[in-house]
Design a protein around this motif. Sequence first.
Motif, mmCIF file in Angstrom:
data_model
loop_
_atom_site.group_PDB
_atom_site.id
_atom_site.type_symbol
_atom_site.label_atom_id
_atom_site.label_comp_id
_atom_site.label_asym_id
_atom_site.label_seq_id
_atom_site.Cartn_x
_atom_site.Cartn_y
_atom_site.Cartn_z
ATOM 1 N N PHE A 155 0.847 -1.186 0.000
ATOM 2 C CA PHE A 155 0.000 0.000 0.000
ATOM 3 C C PHE A 155 0.888 1.244 0.000
ATOM 4 O O PHE A 155 1.573 1.526 0.986
ATOM 5 C CB PHE A 155 -0.907 0.004 1.229
ATOM 6 N N LEU A 156 0.894 1.969 -1.103
ATOM 7 C CA LEU A 156 1.651 3.215 -1.215
ATOM 8 C C LEU A 156 0.681 4.367 -0.972
ATOM 9 O O LEU A 156 -0.127 4.705 -1.836
ATOM 10 C CB LEU A 156 2.288 3.347 -2.600
ATOM 11 N N VAL A 157 0.764 4.965 0.220
ATOM 12 C CA VAL A 157 -0.182 6.014 0.592
ATOM 13 C C VAL A 157 0.523 7.370 0.549
ATOM 14 O O VAL A 157 1.547 7.564 1.197
ATOM 15 C CB VAL A 157 -0.757 5.769 2.002
ATOM 16 N N ALA A 158 -0.022 8.282 -0.262
ATOM 17 C CA ALA A 158 0.577 9.619 -0.421
ATOM 18 C C ALA A 158 2.058 9.497 -0.764
ATOM 19 O O ALA A 158 2.900 10.213 -0.219
ATOM 20 C CB ALA A 158 0.390 10.454 0.851
ATOM 21 N N HIS A 174 -3.908 8.110 -3.959
ATOM 22 C CA HIS A 174 -3.444 9.397 -4.496
ATOM 23 C C HIS A 174 -4.460 10.508 -4.247
ATOM 24 O O HIS A 174 -5.672 10.288 -4.258
ATOM 25 C CB HIS A 174 -3.149 9.283 -5.996
ATOM 26 N N ASN A 175 -3.936 11.699 -4.002
ATOM 27 C CA ASN A 175 -4.749 12.881 -3.734
ATOM 28 C C ASN A 175 -4.061 14.072 -4.395
ATOM 29 O O ASN A 175 -3.019 14.531 -3.937
ATOM 30 C CB ASN A 175 -4.866 13.091 -2.212
ATOM 31 N N GLY A 181 12.125 19.422 -8.458
ATOM 32 C CA GLY A 181 12.208 19.930 -9.824
ATOM 33 C C GLY A 181 10.945 19.811 -10.629
ATOM 34 O O GLY A 181 10.996 19.550 -11.835
ATOM 35 N N THR A 182 9.795 19.983 -10.002
ATOM 36 C CA THR A 182 8.448 19.912 -10.601
ATOM 37 C C THR A 182 8.104 18.515 -11.132
ATOM 38 O O THR A 182 7.148 18.364 -11.891
ATOM 39 C CB THR A 182 8.256 20.947 -11.722
ATOM 40 N N ARG A 183 8.884 17.485 -10.716
ATOM 41 C CA ARG A 183 8.515 16.113 -11.099
ATOM 42 C C ARG A 183 7.263 15.702 -10.338
ATOM 43 O O ARG A 183 7.231 15.731 -9.114
ATOM 44 C CB ARG A 183 9.647 15.119 -10.793
ATOM 45 N N ARG A 184 6.231 15.313 -11.053
ATOM 46 C CA ARG A 184 4.955 14.963 -10.446
ATOM 47 C C ARG A 184 5.098 13.761 -9.522
ATOM 48 O O ARG A 184 5.843 12.832 -9.814
ATOM 49 C CB ARG A 184 3.911 14.690 -11.532
ATOM 50 N N ARG A 185 4.357 13.785 -8.400
ATOM 51 C CA ARG A 185 4.464 12.740 -7.398
ATOM 52 C C ARG A 185 3.379 11.689 -7.611
ATOM 53 O O ARG A 185 2.212 12.008 -7.908
ATOM 54 C CB ARG A 185 4.357 13.307 -5.977
ATOM 55 N N LEU A 186 3.760 10.444 -7.440
ATOM 56 C CA LEU A 186 2.802 9.340 -7.606
ATOM 57 C C LEU A 186 1.635 9.495 -6.639
ATOM 58 O O LEU A 186 0.490 9.174 -6.978
ATOM 59 C CB LEU A 186 3.510 8.008 -7.371
ATOM 60 N N GLY A 187 1.908 9.986 -5.436
ATOM 61 C CA GLY A 187 0.865 10.138 -4.430
ATOM 62 C C GLY A 187 -0.137 11.237 -4.737
ATOM 63 O O GLY A 187 -1.154 11.354 -4.052
ATOM 64 N N GLN A 188 0.136 12.050 -5.753
ATOM 65 C CA GLN A 188 -0.837 13.046 -6.200
ATOM 66 C C GLN A 188 -1.716 12.517 -7.323
ATOM 67 O O GLN A 188 -2.932 12.718 -7.318
ATOM 68 C CB GLN A 188 -0.123 14.305 -6.689
#
Length: 394
Positions: free
Chosen positions: A266-269, A315-316, A331-338
């Motif tokens: 479970f990968l949360v945020a 993700h949120n 560096g503005t790399r999008r996060r998996l948790g988003q």
Amino acid sequence: MPICCGNISAVVQPTIKPVRKKTISSENSSERSVRFSPYCEIIESTLFQENEPVEYDTFRFVITSIPVESDDEGVPHSFQEVQINESIILPKRVVNFVDTTKEIDSENMTTKTHYLLDVTVLSDNEFQGVKVTEKEFLLALKFEVKKNPKLKFLGSVHGFNVTARDHCTSCKIIQNFKDEESRPFIVIPAIWSNGSEGDHSTNESLDLVADTHHFEPSRMVLFNLARIGREVDLSIMSHGVGSRVLMSYADHTDDRQVTPLFANIFLVAADIWEEAFNARVIAGEEHHEYMVYGGGVGLKLCKMLKKGGKIHVFHNKWDGTLMISKNIYNGTRRRLGQYGSGSQDSYQRLHKSTKLKLKDHDCNSFGLVHDYHTHDSIIKIYLDEMFSKQGKFV
């Protein structure tokens, strides 16, 4: 605002009376104090009243990579009988350890891990447990399963800037979840050194955590959990930067040792790059300075799942902490948790093997909240997935 904070504001912690050092002695035995220093920020608390009744949080199993320092002042040992299985009851050394943030540097970081049974949270920063060997720890786990064959375990890996007490509080919330189906499970707190002295939101402190060298003692708790996963039904929940620790563990696992270990992950945020499971990243065609793990790690993590298991991505897109992580520190790399894996899947970028193992859970309703990993609706998903096999509860 810290990059990954503990769940301390959203819950009311039990009121307890602080205890300086609790020791348990037996005839012809001695006691010795052992301290451990998580190097996390100690949160000032006004919850502790002198005349309030004592209520201790306790945990049957705890794993930590936090340094344990022996007290060399000649204090006698203290022993406590601890049950390992139906036929083994051993007198084991009781250890007291203290949560502190006084110092952190490479010399203080170790790769040694500690297995503890019957850990008690005595106060905001004082703990006590019984130190055992890995073999004894595994025997105790199997003994619990023997008593209840349907029992499952959840290893909980916390994020950045989280004290040992914060993490224990979060784990207790998950453990005390009022499950209508009364499904049996035990949470195993996995505690790793994660903070630094001073302002935890600075680039310097984040560099310390992100640095591969400093991840070494942190990821050791995952190697310990992996050994447990070979023996019992174990799922892993990682929160925030804890997912980076998990990825670092997979990255440093030899390809020949990548075997099915975990029932679910479970990968949360998750504070990791959104493209960690993409085909071109896994092929090594894409890499950047903000990655603290190799390109193929996403596929390796998928191969660590047992049959029927999934990597669940909570993700949120409004997660305030991950917005800061993305725009300021990565560096503005999008996060998996988003954003989860769905947006990458819509561009057909996911590796064909990872696509089959990923399952997204939309948590946008939590708004700016980052610490939703202990919300009832999320805990229910943990249990539904842990006790489900191809759609049927077992």
